[in-house]
Design a protein around this motif. Structure first.
Motif, PDB file in Angstrom:
ATOM      1  N   GLY A  63       0.813  -1.202   0.000  1.00  0.00           N
ATOM      2  CA  GLY A  63       0.000   0.000   0.000  1.00  0.00           C
ATOM      3  C   GLY A  63       0.848   1.253   0.000  1.00  0.00           C
ATOM      4  N   ALA A  64       0.173   2.375  -0.166  1.00  0.00           N
ATOM      5  CA  ALA A  64       0.854   3.664  -0.202  1.00  0.00           C
ATOM      6  C   ALA A  64       1.340   4.030   1.199  1.00  0.00           C
ATOM      7  CB  ALA A  64      -0.095   4.736  -0.724  1.00  0.00           C
ATOM      8  N   ILE A  65       2.533   4.553   1.278  1.00  0.00           N
ATOM      9  CA  ILE A  65       3.126   4.888   2.569  1.00  0.00           C
ATOM     10  C   ILE A  65       2.286   5.942   3.296  1.00  0.00           C
ATOM     11  CG2 ILE A  65       4.699   6.580   1.581  1.00  0.00           C
ATOM     12  CD1 ILE A  65       6.692   5.806   3.775  1.00  0.00           C
ATOM     13  N   ALA A  66       1.719   6.895   2.558  1.00  0.00           N
ATOM     14  CA  ALA A  66       0.925   7.945   3.195  1.00  0.00           C
ATOM     15  C   ALA A  66      -0.291   7.351   3.899  1.00  0.00           C
ATOM     16  CB  ALA A  66       0.485   8.979   2.161  1.00  0.00           C
ATOM     17  N   ILE A  67      -0.962   6.441   3.240  1.00  0.00           N
ATOM     18  CA  ILE A  67      -2.147   5.827   3.830  1.00  0.00           C
ATOM     19  C   ILE A  67      -1.751   4.949   5.012  1.00  0.00           C
ATOM     20  CG2 ILE A  67      -4.039   4.201   3.429  1.00  0.00           C
ATOM     21  CD1 ILE A  67      -4.141   5.319   0.550  1.00  0.00           C
ATOM     22  N   ASN A  68      -0.706   4.140   4.826  1.00  0.00           N
ATOM     23  CA  ASN A  68      -0.262   3.264   5.915  1.00  0.00           C
ATOM     24  C   ASN A  68       0.167   4.069   7.134  1.00  0.00           C
ATOM     25  OD1 ASN A  68      -0.743   1.110   4.217  1.00  0.00           O
ATOM     26  ND2 ASN A  68       1.389   0.839   3.656  1.00  0.00           N
ATOM     27  N   CYS A  69       0.947   5.119   6.902  1.00  0.00           N
ATOM     28  CA  CYS A  69       1.404   5.969   8.015  1.00  0.00           C
ATOM     29  C   CYS A  69       0.209   6.683   8.649  1.00  0.00           C
ATOM     30  CB  CYS A  69       2.387   7.007   7.490  1.00  0.00           C
ATOM     31  SG  CYS A  69       4.006   6.877   8.186  1.00  0.00           S
ATOM     32  N   GLY A  70      -0.674   7.187   7.828  1.00  0.00           N
ATOM     33  CA  GLY A  70      -1.867   7.870   8.350  1.00  0.00           C
ATOM     34  C   GLY A  70      -2.709   6.948   9.216  1.00  0.00           C
ATOM     35  N   ILE A  71      -2.854   5.711   8.796  1.00  0.00           N
ATOM     36  CA  ILE A  71      -3.616   4.730   9.569  1.00  0.00           C
ATOM     37  C   ILE A  71      -2.956   4.504  10.929  1.00  0.00           C
ATOM     38  CG2 ILE A  71      -4.192   2.262   9.695  1.00  0.00           C
ATOM     39  CD1 ILE A  71      -4.777   2.431   6.654  1.00  0.00           C
ATOM     40  N   LEU A  72      -1.635   4.346  10.928  1.00  0.00           N
ATOM     41  CA  LEU A  72      -0.926   4.111  12.193  1.00  0.00           C
ATOM     42  C   LEU A  72      -1.042   5.309  13.136  1.00  0.00           C
ATOM     43  CD1 LEU A  72       2.261   2.335  10.824  1.00  0.00           C
ATOM     44  CD2 LEU A  72       0.437   1.300  12.193  1.00  0.00           C
ATOM     45  N   ILE A  73      -0.860   6.502  12.601  1.00  0.00           N
ATOM     46  CA  ILE A  73      -0.944   7.707  13.437  1.00  0.00           C
ATOM     47  C   ILE A  73      -2.376   7.908  13.916  1.00  0.00           C
ATOM     48  CG2 ILE A  73      -0.711  10.222  13.445  1.00  0.00           C
ATOM     49  CD1 ILE A  73       1.688   9.800  11.492  1.00  0.00           C
ATOM     50  N   GLY A  74      -3.345   7.731  13.019  1.00  0.00           N
ATOM     51  CA  GLY A  74      -4.749   7.866  13.400  1.00  0.00           C
ATOM     52  C   GLY A  74      -5.142   6.879  14.475  1.00  0.00           C
ATOM     53  N   PHE A  75      -4.684   5.629  14.343  1.00  0.00           N
ATOM     54  CA  PHE A  75      -5.009   4.611  15.344  1.00  0.00           C
ATOM     55  C   PHE A  75      -4.360   4.943  16.680  1.00  0.00           C
ATOM     56  CE2 PHE A  75      -4.487   0.605  17.620  1.00  0.00           C
ATOM     57  CZ  PHE A  75      -5.791   0.131  17.587  1.00  0.00           C
ATOM     58  N   LYS A  76      -3.119   5.400  16.661  1.00  0.00           N
ATOM     59  CA  LYS A  76      -2.428   5.739  17.906  1.00  0.00           C
ATOM     60  C   LYS A  76      -3.162   6.862  18.647  1.00  0.00           C
ATOM     61  CE  LYS A  76       2.008   7.434  19.710  1.00  0.00           C
ATOM     62  NZ  LYS A  76       1.484   7.679  20.983  1.00  0.00           N
ATOM     63  N   LEU A  77      -3.677   7.832  17.896  1.00  0.00           N
ATOM     64  CA  LEU A  77      -4.291   9.001  18.524  1.00  0.00           C
ATOM     65  C   LEU A  77      -5.760   8.793  18.914  1.00  0.00           C
ATOM     66  CD1 LEU A  77      -2.766  11.784  16.256  1.00  0.00           C
ATOM     67  CD2 LEU A  77      -2.047  11.121  18.547  1.00  0.00           C
ATOM     68  N   LYS A  78      -6.547   8.170  18.034  1.00  0.00           N
ATOM     69  CA  LYS A  78      -8.001   8.094  18.278  1.00  0.00           C
ATOM     70  C   LYS A  78      -8.627   6.763  17.903  1.00  0.00           C
ATOM     71  CE  LYS A  78      -8.679  12.367  19.612  1.00  0.00           C
ATOM     72  NZ  LYS A  78      -9.267  12.739  20.873  1.00  0.00           N
ATOM     73  N   LYS A  79      -7.823   5.712  17.800  1.00  0.00           N
ATOM     74  CA  LYS A  79      -8.316   4.363  17.469  1.00  0.00           C
ATOM     75  C   LYS A  79      -9.079   4.371  16.139  1.00  0.00           C
ATOM     76  CE  LYS A  79      -6.555   2.821  21.267  1.00  0.00           C
ATOM     77  NZ  LYS A  79      -5.143   2.872  21.208  1.00  0.00           N
ATOM     78  N   LEU A  80     -10.241   3.704  16.052  1.00  0.00           N
ATOM     79  CA  LEU A  80     -10.961   3.568  14.785  1.00  0.00           C
ATOM     80  C   LEU A  80     -11.401   4.912  14.194  1.00  0.00           C
ATOM     81  CD1 LEU A  80     -12.031   1.725  12.578  1.00  0.00           C
ATOM     82  CD2 LEU A  80     -14.122   1.447  13.918  1.00  0.00           C
ATOM     83  N   PRO A  81     -11.965   5.844  14.982  1.00  0.00           N
ATOM     84  CA  PRO A  81     -12.310   7.142  14.378  1.00  0.00           C
ATOM     85  C   PRO A  81     -11.086   7.855  13.790  1.00  0.00           C
ATOM     86  CG  PRO A  81     -13.395   6.913  16.500  1.00  0.00           C
ATOM     87  CD  PRO A  81     -12.453   5.759  16.372  1.00  0.00           C
ATOM     88  N   GLY A  82      -9.937   7.709  14.422  1.00  0.00           N
ATOM     89  CA  GLY A  82      -8.712   8.303  13.903  1.00  0.00           C
ATOM     90  C   GLY A  82      -8.285   7.680  12.586  1.00  0.00           C
ATOM     91  N   VAL A  83      -8.453   6.356  12.487  1.00  0.00           N
ATOM     92  CA  VAL A  83      -8.117   5.657  11.243  1.00  0.00           C
ATOM     93  C   VAL A  83      -9.023   6.150  10.116  1.00  0.00           C
ATOM     94  CG1 VAL A  83      -8.187   3.410  10.079  1.00  0.00           C
ATOM     95  CG2 VAL A  83      -7.178   3.600  12.360  1.00  0.00           C
ATOM     96  N   ALA A 118     -10.731   8.955   9.870  1.00  0.00           N
ATOM     97  CA  ALA A 118     -10.438  10.354   9.549  1.00  0.00           C
ATOM     98  C   ALA A 118      -9.146  10.465   8.738  1.00  0.00           C
ATOM     99  CB  ALA A 118     -10.338  11.185  10.827  1.00  0.00           C
ATOM    100  N   ALA A 119      -8.136   9.690   9.119  1.00  0.00           N
ATOM    101  CA  ALA A 119      -6.857   9.737   8.411  1.00  0.00           C
ATOM    102  C   ALA A 119      -7.018   9.261   6.970  1.00  0.00           C
ATOM    103  CB  ALA A 119      -5.817   8.889   9.142  1.00  0.00           C
ATOM    104  N   VAL A 120      -7.707   8.146   6.781  1.00  0.00           N
ATOM    105  CA  VAL A 120      -7.890   7.611   5.432  1.00  0.00           C
ATOM    106  C   VAL A 120      -8.691   8.591   4.569  1.00  0.00           C
ATOM    107  CG1 VAL A 120      -8.971   5.759   4.090  1.00  0.00           C
ATOM    108  CG2 VAL A 120      -7.617   5.204   6.107  1.00  0.00           C
ATOM    109  N   ALA A 121      -9.772   9.138   5.117  1.00  0.00           N
ATOM    110  CA  ALA A 121     -10.574  10.114   4.360  1.00  0.00           C
ATOM    111  C   ALA A 121      -9.745  11.354   4.049  1.00  0.00           C
ATOM    112  CB  ALA A 121     -11.826  10.490   5.146  1.00  0.00           C
ATOM    113  N   GLY A 122      -8.979  11.823   5.015  1.00  0.00           N
ATOM    114  CA  GLY A 122      -8.172  13.021   4.823  1.00  0.00           C
ATOM    115  C   GLY A 122      -7.052  12.837   3.819  1.00  0.00           C
ATOM    116  N   ILE A 123      -6.592  11.621   3.658  1.00  0.00           N
ATOM    117  CA  ILE A 123      -5.513  11.362   2.698  1.00  0.00           C
ATOM    118  C   ILE A 123      -6.069  11.065   1.311  1.00  0.00           C
ATOM    119  CG2 ILE A 123      -3.654   9.752   2.107  1.00  0.00           C
ATOM    120  CD1 ILE A 123      -3.182   9.490   5.168  1.00  0.00           C
TER     121      ILE A 123
END
Length: 159
Positions: free
Chosen positions: A33-53, A55-60
């Motif tokens: 997968g794309a590094i931006a999406i993978n990194c965004g998923i990891l950061i989103g999950f670390k910060l806000k779990k599923l809602p963060g994931v 939001a990160a995927v939609a934002g990317i």
């Protein structure tokens, strides 16, 4: 994307530190997968779990989807223009500069870690000789686990 993520999430917002960012980038590069999406998923999950994931995927994905759709129609109209060809050459040069910048910032946490630098050098040399990336990643995993176990054993013998 890596320099942008680091500037935003490490330096500006302080949500993660540089070592966490380096680990997330390494993990993101290790899976498909794309590094931006993978990194965004990891950061989103670390910060806000599923809602963060989510939001990160939609934002990317959404801004890129809209922009690329518009650029595709625009490119079709001007693709034979010599100015456009020149601009694309300039963009390629900028991309190389961004990749070098990401490379240098990615190595910063490892400057003082001789074992990590040795692993980097070995992986880099293997990639130059066209060794399959899967074997390099698997070797790095084995190397990292072994080095970690040796460090733990060394600490236990000191105490």
């Amino acid at each position: 994307m890596v320099p942008l993520f680091e500037a935003e999430f490490v330096r500006k917002r302080g949500w993660i530190d540089s070592e966490e960012m380096a680990n997330m980038v390494a993990l993101s590069l290790s899976v498909p997968g794309a590094i931006a999406i993978n990194c965004g998923i990891l950061i989103g999950f670390k910060l806000k779990k599923l809602p963060g994931v989510l939001a990160a995927v939609a934002g990317i994905i959404l801004p890129s989807l809209v922009l690329l759709t518009m650029l595709t129609f625009l490119y079709e109209a001007v693709r034979d223009n010599p100015y456009v060809a020149g601009a694309l050459r300039g963009i390629r040069a900028a991309v190389v500069a961004l990749l070098v910048s990401a490379f240098v910032s990615f190595l910063k946490p490892f400057y003082k870690d001789v074992i990590a630098l040795a692993a980097f050098a070995a992986a880099f040399l293997l990639s130059l000789f066209s060794v399959n990336s899967i074997y390099i990643i698997l070797g790095a995993i084995v190397f990292g686990i072994t080095a970690g176990m040796l460090r733990i054993k060394k600490q236990e013998t000191k105490t």
